[in-house]
Write an enzyme that holds these catalytic residues in place. Structure first.
Site, PDB file in Angstrom:
ATOM      1  N   ASP A   1      22.827 -24.790   8.148  1.00 25.68           N
ATOM      2  CA  ASP A   1      23.583 -24.982   7.060  1.00 25.68           C
ATOM      3  C   ASP A   1      22.522 -25.980   6.193  1.00 25.68           C
ATOM      4  OD1 ASP A   1      26.071 -25.064   5.394  1.00 25.68           O
ATOM      5  OD2 ASP A   1      25.581 -27.107   5.630  1.00 25.68           O
TER       6      ASP A   1
ATOM      7  N   GLY B   1      34.964 -29.250   0.998  1.00 26.82           N
ATOM      8  CA  GLY B   1      36.337 -29.574   0.815  1.00 26.82           C
ATOM      9  C   GLY B   1      37.027 -28.729  -0.391  1.00 26.82           C
TER      10      GLY B   1
ATOM     11  N   LYS C   1      20.885 -24.801   2.288  1.00 30.04           N
ATOM     12  CA  LYS C   1      20.837 -25.327   1.078  1.00 30.04           C
ATOM     13  C   LYS C   1      19.550 -26.065   0.589  1.00 30.04           C
ATOM     14  CE  LYS C   1      25.496 -27.076   2.357  1.00 30.04           C
ATOM     15  NZ  LYS C   1      26.250 -27.843   3.189  1.00 30.04           N
TER      16      LYS C   1
ATOM     17  N   ARG D   1      43.405 -10.598   2.372  1.00 24.59           N
ATOM     18  CA  ARG D   1      44.101  -9.950   3.273  1.00 24.59           C
ATOM     19  C   ARG D   1      45.303 -10.847   3.750  1.00 24.59           C
ATOM     20  NH1 ARG D   1      39.676  -7.760   7.267  1.00 24.59           N
ATOM     21  NH2 ARG D   1      38.627  -8.634   5.645  1.00 24.59           N
TER      22      ARG D   1
ATOM     23  N   GLY E   1      38.888 -13.789  -1.861  1.00 25.62           N
ATOM     24  CA  GLY E   1      38.692 -14.778  -0.781  1.00 25.62           C
ATOM     25  C   GLY E   1      39.832 -15.851  -1.168  1.00 25.62           C
ATOM     26  N   LEU E   2      40.831 -16.043  -0.534  1.00 24.68           N
ATOM     27  CA  LEU E   2      41.940 -16.976  -0.869  1.00 24.68           C
ATOM     28  C   LEU E   2      42.072 -18.104   0.217  1.00 24.68           C
ATOM     29  CD1 LEU E   2      44.810 -15.817  -2.919  1.00 24.68           C
ATOM     30  CD2 LEU E   2      43.009 -16.894  -3.662  1.00 24.68           C
TER      31      LEU E   2
ATOM     32  N   GLU F   1      26.617 -23.165  -8.028  1.00 20.56           N
ATOM     33  CA  GLU F   1      26.683 -24.543  -8.040  1.00 20.56           C
ATOM     34  C   GLU F   1      27.362 -25.174  -6.762  1.00 20.56           C
ATOM     35  OE1 GLU F   1      25.623 -27.948  -8.280  1.00 20.56           O
ATOM     36  OE2 GLU F   1      25.704 -27.583 -10.559  1.00 20.56           O
TER      37      GLU F   1
END
Lengths: 435, 435
Positions: free
Chosen positions: A199, A300, A203, A45, A10-11, A127
């Site tokens: 979400d 971020g 967590k 991809r 994943g980029l 983490e």
């Protein structure tokens, strides 16, 4: 010693961020580790011509990447719970350590994945999955390891906190701020995960397990979003000396554990009440150290990459020892020492409440309401009656002391039966966060 | 596996606290470690009939204890730098890991002790030496390890923060609050270490080394206490939107490192400005994650014991691997990778300033002062002139932008030459703590 070799799957924002961070801080990191780190593969991809990928093999066949011999650690930052699940499992079965930022994957499939990792003598480090760049997983699994953790309360969704901060600071409406958050890129086109607390519940699931040593139980988290919160309630809370935050709360009681995500009034003097904008913070109450708080960026590229790479650096030490005794247990406690303490149903939880009643403006209403509460054994801490508004209705705000939710449900049902009560009672939980 | 065996040297507040914590939380700790921990020795002269010492050997011959075969980890909590130094050195030379809460010992002798520990393949763990129960050492050495740390600012002396909080909240004088702090047991009979910043300088020395990877250089910390601070300046700061805190600041610049402890104006909107009473907090600015903050109890039996025992639990893992590759380097960076970046002299440091002038009440004074500042290239951010007081003198408060201290020294010397300036200029540094 040969370098430790990474594959980044994943980029996107996080993966690209991790790659850049490893390159930019390479000198500083090498001074720390004393061992070279080499990115051998990226799985993507999409082309990313802005990144320096010299000497790195690129492929979109993620399953093939995680089977390569020249990979020691797989960084999974593709997101989602389907392909990510298959890829992480395949990596583990090929003896690779995994670093992931994927809270949904772990909250929903972590029990299985951690078990698999333990069988294959590798670690899944996560983490980045909670509170972005705040090293809260390390703090709770290691830094507070001498303590019995009693409860924790966290602002663990930056989008939600941004919306609440704007609503308070500028008196804006929820829908209005949400639109801006989407324009700023803080909120997704489908904001459900953020604003409905899913979400945060992912967590919280992870935090509660490492706090108390219990299996991951996402499906048992009571989850309430912020989409129904009005500027009016934000203001009344303010008048009474409180801020409204969207908290994830995990509390260990003798008979069970409360896991809940909901809007919460907090006394404005608490440090966590002053955590604003997209920032995250987690307040942890432990029996030896007392309250401690951890604050920083929860999302971020940079903050998340900071957490991902910190995990890589831990794993570099583990790999160097070639001894699984160096591992910190995934859920902080030994797998065979997890507790089966029950998670409490919502109506078995105990919190204080903010109640807002929309009442007809005539004498006797307040007496009726307070006598219902009194009969239910619910103590009132504060009452605020506002001048009559539209249609002569009077907003009445009550703050109660902590009460079992089942009792409060009964009391509210009775209050709503009163002829002088014109609308459903608005209720928001309140936590003093005393130590 | 056989249990890991501890010797606790010193059974005062911290040593007794660590013993009690290991006993009280034994079940929770065993669930985490999966390996038994046994206290085999305590070194103490004073009897502690309140503690459960069944089966633990007691002696006041500390050097003999650290030579025993049935000791894996020595917990040094006797304090001081003389006997503690000898005992720690002897422990290391006998292959024992050391856990210490002794900031003075490490700030002044750490370079030698760490070198010795590395030669003998053992670790000195020191989480309890800085900010008590806040796991700031672990956070900076491991949690933020992917980052280049740019600066940090900490409230790292609880006594000083208690005094400043009382001065602000209640308008009390320094001497008055100090007396109360001594009665409450927060301050020692000789309060010099706390109020003159020496204790904070010891802790800052440790934090700066693990932030930047530099040798410990306690003797180069610029240290200024809070004993000269007046309620008047606390109030004026408040009027301008600032709180005064006693900060330890470490900042990495291209040409050198600033290490300084001094009273500091901070914008009241900063989270760290709202850390009150005996609490500690450390704000760390790092290049990937940005600002993060860590808050909690900086002293006391429970919090310090929490840190000591967390170190023990790390060492239990290291001992289980029997491989020094599991160690995190003492100063976060490999010993051969420490930098020789110079520590800047005080007059080469750069900060903004709060200046208070005691001026005669006639026109032209302010023009003279501002023209001196202007010629020195010092920009003014705010001016506050108060009504005339005793003897017709007018307090004038100026806030400047950041300036090299050498320049400010010159300017102040010139201002003090002015006929209309009746007393030495009061100067307090100001930090906006922007990221």
């Amino acid at each position: 010693m040969k370098p430790v070799r990474l594959a980044i799957l994943g980029l996107g924002t996080v993966g690209g961020g991790a790659l850049k961070l490893l390159q930019e801080n390479a000198a500083e990191i090498a001074r720390r580790t004393g061992r070279d780190i080499q990115i051998t593969h990226v799985g993507t991809r999409r082309p990313r011509p802005d990144l320096n990928l010299d000497g790195i093999a690129q492929s979109d066949d993620l399953l093939s990447i995680v089977r390569q011999d020249n990979v020691d650690i797989v960084i999974e930052v593709i997101g989602g719970t389907s392909q990510a699940h298959d890829v992480v499992l395949e990596a583990i079965r090929h003896g690779k350590h995994v670093v992931t930022a994927n809270k949904a994957l772990l909250a929903e499939h972590g029990n299985e994945l951690f078990r698999e990792a333990e069988q294959h003598n590798v670690q899944i480090a996560f983490e980045a999955a909670v509170a972005g760049g705040i090293p809260i997983i390390k703090v709770m699994r290691e830094g507070l390891a001498a303590n019995k953790i009693e409860w924790l309360a966290g602002i663990i969704n930056g989008t939600g906190n941004f919306i609440l901060t704007e609503m308070r600071d500028k008196g804006r409406a929820f829908e209005d701020v949400l639109k801006e958050a989407q324009q700023l890129g803080y909120a997704e086109a489908d904001p459900t995960f953020d604003v409905e607390g899913i979400d945060a519940a992912h967590k919280l699931t992870l935090l509660a397990s490492i706090a108390f040593g219990i299996p991951l139980q996402f499906e048992k988290v009571y989850t309430e979003g912020i989409s129904k919160l009005t500027a009016q309630d934000v203001n009344y809370a303010e008048e009474l000396g409180y801020r409204i935050k969207h908290l994830g709360v995990a509390r260990r009681l003798a008979h069970g554990i409360e896991l809940r995500v909901h809007p919460t009034l907090i006394p404005e003097s608490r440090l966590i009440a002053n955590v604003n904008g997209v920032k995250n913070a987690v307040l942890v109450q432990s029996n030896a150290v007392g309250p401690t708080l951890y604050y920083g960026a929860g999302a971020g590229a940079g903050p998340t990459a900071s957490a991902v790479v910190a995990d890589v650096l831990d794993l570099v030490r583990f790999i160097s020892t070639q001894n699984s005794a160096s591992y910190v247990p995934h859920l902080a406690f030994q797998p065979d020492a997890l507790a089966d303490t029950p998670i409490l149903a919502a109506d078995q939880m105990t919190t204080a409440y903010y109640l807002r009643l929309d009442a007809e403006d005539h004498p006797g209403v307040l007496a009726e309401v307070t006598s219902i509460l009194s009969r239910a054994g619910i103590n009132i801490d504060a009452i605020l009656q506002k001048p009559a508004q539209d249609q002569g209705h009077v907003p009445v705000i009550l703050l109660t002391q902590p009460v079992l939710e089942a009792k409060m449900n009964d009391a509210i049902a009775q209050i709503e039966q009163l002829a002088a009560i014109c609308a459903p009672v608005v209720r928001i939980r309140l936590e003093t966060l005393d130590s």
